[in-house]
Design a protein around this motif. Structure first.
Motif, PDB file in Angstrom:
ATOM      1  N   SER A  58     -23.611  12.216  -5.877  1.00  0.00           N
ATOM      2  CA  SER A  58     -24.017  11.289  -6.937  1.00  0.00           C
ATOM      3  C   SER A  58     -23.810  11.912  -8.312  1.00  0.00           C
ATOM      4  O   SER A  58     -23.276  11.277  -9.220  1.00  0.00           O
ATOM      5  CB  SER A  58     -25.485  10.895  -6.753  1.00  0.00           C
ATOM      6  N   ILE A  59     -24.237  13.166  -8.464  1.00  0.00           N
ATOM      7  CA  ILE A  59     -24.064  13.859  -9.753  1.00  0.00           C
ATOM      8  C   ILE A  59     -22.582  14.005 -10.082  1.00  0.00           C
ATOM      9  O   ILE A  59     -22.162  13.754 -11.213  1.00  0.00           O
ATOM     10  CB  ILE A  59     -24.760  15.233  -9.731  1.00  0.00           C
ATOM     11  N   ALA A  60     -21.789  14.388  -9.105  1.00  0.00           N
ATOM     12  CA  ALA A  60     -20.344  14.559  -9.326  1.00  0.00           C
ATOM     13  C   ALA A  60     -19.697  13.228  -9.714  1.00  0.00           C
ATOM     14  O   ALA A  60     -18.848  13.180 -10.606  1.00  0.00           O
ATOM     15  CB  ALA A  60     -19.681  15.132  -8.078  1.00  0.00           C
ATOM     16  N   ARG A  61     -20.102  12.167  -9.055  1.00  0.00           N
ATOM     17  CA  ARG A  61     -19.522  10.845  -9.319  1.00  0.00           C
ATOM     18  C   ARG A  61     -19.903  10.334 -10.722  1.00  0.00           C
ATOM     19  O   ARG A  61     -19.078   9.847 -11.464  1.00  0.00           O
ATOM     20  CB  ARG A  61     -19.992   9.856  -8.244  1.00  0.00           C
ATOM     21  N   ASN A  62     -21.177  10.476 -11.086  1.00  0.00           N
ATOM     22  CA  ASN A  62     -21.666   9.947 -12.366  1.00  0.00           C
ATOM     23  C   ASN A  62     -21.434  10.894 -13.538  1.00  0.00           C
ATOM     24  O   ASN A  62     -21.460  10.473 -14.690  1.00  0.00           O
ATOM     25  CB  ASN A  62     -23.151   9.612 -12.256  1.00  0.00           C
ATOM     26  N   LYS A  63     -21.244  12.163 -13.249  1.00  0.00           N
ATOM     27  CA  LYS A  63     -20.980  13.204 -14.254  1.00  0.00           C
ATOM     28  C   LYS A  63     -22.151  13.464 -15.201  1.00  0.00           C
ATOM     29  O   LYS A  63     -22.029  14.228 -16.146  1.00  0.00           O
ATOM     30  CB  LYS A  63     -19.710  12.894 -15.045  1.00  0.00           C
ATOM     31  N   VAL A  64     -23.276  12.809 -14.952  1.00  0.00           N
ATOM     32  CA  VAL A  64     -24.474  13.021 -15.760  1.00  0.00           C
ATOM     33  C   VAL A  64     -25.682  12.952 -14.831  1.00  0.00           C
ATOM     34  O   VAL A  64     -25.759  12.061 -13.988  1.00  0.00           O
ATOM     35  CB  VAL A  64     -24.638  11.939 -16.855  1.00  0.00           C
ATOM     36  N   ALA A  65     -26.611  13.897 -14.997  1.00  0.00           N
ATOM     37  CA  ALA A  65     -27.850  13.866 -14.221  1.00  0.00           C
ATOM     38  C   ALA A  65     -29.021  14.129 -15.151  1.00  0.00           C
ATOM     39  O   ALA A  65     -28.933  14.952 -16.065  1.00  0.00           O
ATOM     40  CB  ALA A  65     -27.824  14.897 -13.107  1.00  0.00           C
ATOM     41  N   LEU A  66     -30.087  13.415 -14.910  1.00  0.00           N
ATOM     42  CA  LEU A  66     -31.341  13.608 -15.626  1.00  0.00           C
ATOM     43  C   LEU A  66     -32.342  14.050 -14.568  1.00  0.00           C
ATOM     44  O   LEU A  66     -32.581  13.335 -13.596  1.00  0.00           O
ATOM     45  CB  LEU A  66     -31.760  12.303 -16.293  1.00  0.00           C
ATOM     46  N   LYS A  67     -32.915  15.242 -14.738  1.00  0.00           N
ATOM     47  CA  LYS A  67     -33.729  15.855 -13.700  1.00  0.00           C
ATOM     48  C   LYS A  67     -35.093  16.238 -14.239  1.00  0.00           C
ATOM     49  O   LYS A  67     -35.215  16.821 -15.305  1.00  0.00           O
ATOM     50  CB  LYS A  67     -32.995  17.099 -13.182  1.00  0.00           C
ATOM     51  N   SER A  68     -36.128  15.886 -13.475  1.00  0.00           N
ATOM     52  CA  SER A  68     -37.489  16.339 -13.775  1.00  0.00           C
ATOM     53  C   SER A  68     -37.732  17.679 -13.083  1.00  0.00           C
ATOM     54  O   SER A  68     -36.905  18.127 -12.289  1.00  0.00           O
ATOM     55  CB  SER A  68     -38.497  15.314 -13.267  1.00  0.00           C
ATOM     56  N   PRO A  69     -38.890  18.294 -13.336  1.00  0.00           N
ATOM     57  CA  PRO A  69     -39.189  19.564 -12.668  1.00  0.00           C
ATOM     58  C   PRO A  69     -39.147  19.437 -11.142  1.00  0.00           C
ATOM     59  O   PRO A  69     -39.601  18.442 -10.577  1.00  0.00           O
ATOM     60  CB  PRO A  69     -40.615  19.879 -13.134  1.00  0.00           C
ATOM     61  N   LEU A  70     -38.579  20.448 -10.508  1.00  0.00           N
ATOM     62  CA  LEU A  70     -38.455  20.487  -9.047  1.00  0.00           C
ATOM     63  C   LEU A  70     -39.135  21.744  -8.521  1.00  0.00           C
ATOM     64  O   LEU A  70     -39.105  22.788  -9.158  1.00  0.00           O
ATOM     65  CB  LEU A  70     -36.978  20.510  -8.631  1.00  0.00           C
ATOM     66  N   THR A  71     -39.714  21.629  -7.337  1.00  0.00           N
ATOM     67  CA  THR A  71     -40.374  22.757  -6.693  1.00  0.00           C
ATOM     68  C   THR A  71     -39.414  23.422  -5.724  1.00  0.00           C
ATOM     69  O   THR A  71     -38.782  22.753  -4.918  1.00  0.00           O
ATOM     70  CB  THR A  71     -41.614  22.280  -5.905  1.00  0.00           C
ATOM     71  N   THR A  72     -39.296  24.728  -5.851  1.00  0.00           N
ATOM     72  CA  THR A  72     -38.574  25.519  -4.855  1.00  0.00           C
ATOM     73  C   THR A  72     -39.633  26.248  -4.047  1.00  0.00           C
ATOM     74  O   THR A  72     -40.438  26.988  -4.617  1.00  0.00           O
ATOM     75  CB  THR A  72     -37.624  26.534  -5.524  1.00  0.00           C
ATOM     76  N   PRO A  73     -39.694  26.024  -2.735  1.00  0.00           N
ATOM     77  CA  PRO A  73     -40.705  26.703  -1.919  1.00  0.00           C
ATOM     78  C   PRO A  73     -40.617  28.226  -2.058  1.00  0.00           C
ATOM     79  O   PRO A  73     -39.536  28.785  -2.186  1.00  0.00           O
ATOM     80  CB  PRO A  73     -40.354  26.281  -0.488  1.00  0.00           C
ATOM     81  N   VAL A  74     -41.776  28.871  -2.024  1.00  0.00           N
ATOM     82  CA  VAL A  74     -41.851  30.327  -2.123  1.00  0.00           C
ATOM     83  C   VAL A  74     -41.620  30.909  -0.735  1.00  0.00           C
ATOM     84  O   VAL A  74     -42.173  30.431   0.244  1.00  0.00           O
ATOM     85  CB  VAL A  74     -43.231  30.761  -2.666  1.00  0.00           C
TER      86      VAL A  74
END
Length: 106
Positions: A58-74
């Motif tokens: 989706s990001i590659a196709r649209n060439k723009v992404a708007l992202k909120s904070p994401l959690t990476t598990p510890v």
């Protein structure tokens, strides 16, 4: 003309932040169309992956992404989602324009 952008709502307070952000963008009548995509803990639960291939597509196709904070598990060998995105799309600079004004200390 409209521009479709990928929207990643994020984890924790991310969805609330994204709702407010999209409200502001809608009020500006910026001609944006949104394509929701999953990443983070939501994606892990739904797709078994923190950053599913469908989100990257989706990001590659649209060439723009708007992202909120994401959690990476510890622990467990998880790589930061932000680092994964930068590596995948070869993004290594976060350049922000800055302006100075006469007669001000900066």
């Amino acid at each position: 003309m409209t521009q479709k952008i990928t929207v990643i709502r994020g984890d924790g307070i991310g969805p609330e932040i994204m709702d407010a952000t999209l409200y502001v963008l809608d009020q500006l009548n910026a001609g944006l169309e949104y394509e929701d995509a999953d990443a983070g803990l939501v994606a892990l639960e739904k797709h078994g992956d923190l950053m599913p291939a469908v989100t990257l597509e989706s990001i590659a196709r649209n060439k723009v992404a708007l992202k909120s904070p994401l959690t990476t598990p510890v622990g467990g060998g998880f790589t930061s989602i932000n680092v994964s995105l930068r590596r995948h799309f070869d993004l290594y600079a976060n350049v922000r324009p800055a302006h100075t004004f006469p007669n001000t200390k900066s």
